[in-house]
Design a protein around this motif. Sequence first.
Motif, PDB file in Angstrom:
ATOM      1  N   ARG A  94      -2.227  -3.668  -4.815  1.00 25.18           N
ATOM      2  CA  ARG A  94      -1.412  -3.494  -3.615  1.00 25.18           C
ATOM      3  C   ARG A  94      -2.176  -3.855  -2.350  1.00 25.18           C
ATOM      4  NH1 ARG A  94       3.130  -0.135  -4.367  1.00 25.18           N
ATOM      5  NH2 ARG A  94       3.494  -0.021  -6.596  1.00 25.18           N
ATOM      6  N   HIS A  95      -3.468  -3.793  -2.430  1.00 28.63           N
ATOM      7  CA  HIS A  95      -4.319  -4.160  -1.301  1.00 28.63           C
ATOM      8  C   HIS A  95      -5.713  -4.375  -1.854  1.00 28.63           C
ATOM      9  CE1 HIS A  95      -5.507   0.185  -1.251  1.00 28.63           C
ATOM     10  NE2 HIS A  95      -4.251   0.316  -1.632  1.00 28.63           N
ATOM     11  N   PRO A 120       0.846  -1.201   0.000  1.00 31.95           N
ATOM     12  CA  PRO A 120       0.000   0.000   0.000  1.00 31.95           C
ATOM     13  C   PRO A 120       0.879   1.248   0.000  1.00 31.95           C
ATOM     14  CG  PRO A 120      -0.802  -1.598   1.606  1.00 31.95           C
ATOM     15  CD  PRO A 120       0.523  -2.119   1.118  1.00 31.95           C
ATOM     16  N   MET A 132      -8.159   1.935   2.032  1.00 35.04           N
ATOM     17  CA  MET A 132      -7.490   2.231   3.303  1.00 35.04           C
ATOM     18  C   MET A 132      -7.574   3.736   3.539  1.00 35.04           C
ATOM     19  SD  MET A 132      -4.157  -0.251   2.733  1.00 35.04           S
ATOM     20  CE  MET A 132      -3.594  -0.315   4.436  1.00 35.04           C
ATOM     21  N   ASN A 171      -4.220   6.875  -5.295  1.00 35.48           N
ATOM     22  CA  ASN A 171      -4.243   7.377  -3.924  1.00 35.48           C
ATOM     23  C   ASN A 171      -4.400   8.889  -3.916  1.00 35.48           C
ATOM     24  OD1 ASN A 171      -3.094   4.625  -2.880  1.00 35.48           O
ATOM     25  ND2 ASN A 171      -1.679   5.328  -4.479  1.00 35.48           N
ATOM     26  N   SER A 185      -2.952   0.780  -7.579  1.00 36.64           N
ATOM     27  CA  SER A 185      -3.916   1.563  -6.819  1.00 36.64           C
ATOM     28  C   SER A 185      -3.756   3.052  -7.148  1.00 36.64           C
ATOM     29  CB  SER A 185      -3.705   1.343  -5.318  1.00 36.64           C
ATOM     30  OG  SER A 185      -2.452   1.821  -4.911  1.00 36.64           O
ATOM     31  N   TYR A 216       1.844   3.771   1.500  1.00 41.73           N
ATOM     32  CA  TYR A 216       1.961   4.490   2.769  1.00 41.73           C
ATOM     33  C   TYR A 216       2.797   5.761   2.575  1.00 41.73           C
ATOM     34  CZ  TYR A 216       0.234   0.369   5.322  1.00 41.73           C
ATOM     35  OH  TYR A 216      -0.523  -0.663   5.810  1.00 41.73           O
ATOM     36  N   PRO A 232      -7.955   0.708  -3.951  1.00 39.53           N
ATOM     37  CA  PRO A 232      -7.423  -0.459  -4.671  1.00 39.53           C
ATOM     38  C   PRO A 232      -7.938  -0.519  -6.104  1.00 39.53           C
ATOM     39  CG  PRO A 232      -9.243  -1.139  -3.283  1.00 39.53           C
ATOM     40  CD  PRO A 232      -9.029   0.329  -3.010  1.00 39.53           C
ATOM     41  N   ASP A 262      -6.028   2.053  10.408  1.00 40.50           N
ATOM     42  CA  ASP A 262      -6.809   2.159   9.180  1.00 40.50           C
ATOM     43  C   ASP A 262      -8.269   2.444   9.539  1.00 40.50           C
ATOM     44  OD1 ASP A 262      -8.043   1.932   6.738  1.00 40.50           O
ATOM     45  OD2 ASP A 262      -7.496  -0.182   6.410  1.00 40.50           O
ATOM     46  N   LEU A 311      -6.291   5.386   0.178  1.00 40.21           N
ATOM     47  CA  LEU A 311      -5.624   4.496  -0.763  1.00 40.21           C
ATOM     48  C   LEU A 311      -6.688   3.599  -1.391  1.00 40.21           C
ATOM     49  CD1 LEU A 311      -2.646   3.395   1.576  1.00 40.21           C
ATOM     50  CD2 LEU A 311      -3.021   5.594   0.443  1.00 40.21           C
TER      51      LEU A 311
END
Lengths: 98, 515
Positions: B461-462, B319, B466, B397, B395, B321, B408, B479, B406
């Motif tokens: 990535r996920h 993710p 998030m 973001n 993803s 981050y 997906p 989260d 974030l």
Amino acid sequence: MAETIEYCLRNVGGETRERLTAVGADAPSDDDAATGPDAETDAEIVERRCLQRCGDCYRGDFLVVDGTLETADSHATLLAAHGVAPADGVPEREASDR
Amino acid sequence: MTTNVLFVSIDSLSRHFLDVYPEIGVEFDVETDNLDRFAERAAVFDTHYAGSLPCMPARREWLTGTREFLWRPWGPVEPFDHTLPELARNQGILTQFVTDHYHYFQHGSHGYYEDFNGFEFVRGHEFDAWQTTPRYPDEALLAQVTMGDDAPDAHQSAPDPDNLGFMNRAQYARNVADFADESDFFAPKVFDFTAEWVRDNDEWDQWFCYVDSFDVHEPFHLPEPYASMYTDEDPRDPDLVNWPYYGRVDRGQSELSDRQLEFVRSQFAGKITMVDRWFGRVLDALDETGAWEDTMVAVTADHGHFLGEHGWVGKPQAPMYDVLAHTPLFVHHPDAARAGERIDALTSAVDLYGTILDELGVEADHRHSRSLSPLLHGERDDHRDWALYGYWGSSVNVTNGEYTYLHPCDESVDAECYSTEMMNALGWFQPREPEYDAEAGQFLPYTESPVWRWETYASGRHDDPMLFDVTDDPEQEDDLAGEDTEQEDRLRSLLVDAMESLDAPASQYERLGLS
């Protein structure tokens, strides 16, 4: 017994990717211990956008099994060594086809 | 008075390792005396975000003002781009490029250095195809550039020096085989050249100098005293890795023991200090020549680097981050009203393009860039409502500066790539291949030029959205997606607004499940 089988997104064809995704979904994991006894492998199957094995990726089919590079003439051969049957209709050499 | 511009990128400089950004911090007191003294005279941007990642996409943002990741991945300057050096030299401004960033000279990355009046390329970093001898490099270093002999499963073998394929890590061991002193290493050469260039070029009426330091990027291979500065280990112990693979720290080829991870973090910190000390020579040159009085100096990074945060290492398929996306930015301007102050307005990597054009006095279309000049000069306090960031085909973001969201992608839906070049959308460093299914047309909203369009794999990535409150939770440990539905809906709407503002391709909405 392999614990982790990693493959590179670029290195697999569509059929093998679908096959690995399906096998990975069936494999036991910390998050899903309810997988039945029919799972083909206990290994965690992990797709990576890039495994930083670009030279080997360019040359042919490969997997990274528990951190070790394994190469062969096809993913079918590589997967068979770990008890995973190939996808139907997978070509002999499919790397770099996307 | 005309303004010169010195633009410095320090690759992979994670802001939470810097004293200037203390809100998270690390286990070391990383010595950055020169960045600290530069920050005292600069405007320090607290809410600056990367845009398109990783390396070359970030350079296209800075040098052409293009937020590219919605349309294409790592690739060349396009024929419809106008680079900073092209525009500057057309107005009689001397342009210079200093770098050890070898990606500019690899497959698929052309067009970024060719427009400068001068460029200095320091050879040998990472996989730079430079030295071919010794055929069999130092075995201890070969072990360290993979995973060391102390990998948890002792499973990593050193790179095969006889393997002539692309991107063999033995290349690095060959490149540094003759390095004896600190001054032989990369950042010392880059910043030493830059300092001399500043001293030697004051006869020109106006200049733009772009310095792109590949350090602090891996390999984290250091001379003394930096290698031992933050560890008691023997930094040449072949059991210890200095170039970990990207991925999870607890599994697969990227697995690291606790000892290895501690060592890698110490070497990353040491590399920051090495860069800082040699960057100080540039500051000294600016002091000696008095160039501060007519020069804007901007220092930033393309992204950060995971070193165990959230269980990841490198720039992996994790993710997005803030470890990667929330980047440092310092800007000195001789006339800036905000000099020496913190600026909390949300800003984005692509904004540097318009800022540099404005401060050089060059009139040109800013494309996706919004100049930071009004912020610097105290003409306004706010700047943008959103910043989009991500990798192509993955993803997407967004942040408003208070929250990060974030979103997906659906991996089963292929991603569209748009370019005049058939670059390798997934294998950036490999030779190009024809895209037989590509179609041509006027597909881009910011140019009438036809481009190729083709589809290839997306990579997730996920699985789920998030959401993080980065004001109260800068480490993004909690989260809030599914809990704070009001903020989640707000950020999701902001993401759609941002994509609509950029006229993103319709296919993006499908693969992201947005409407």
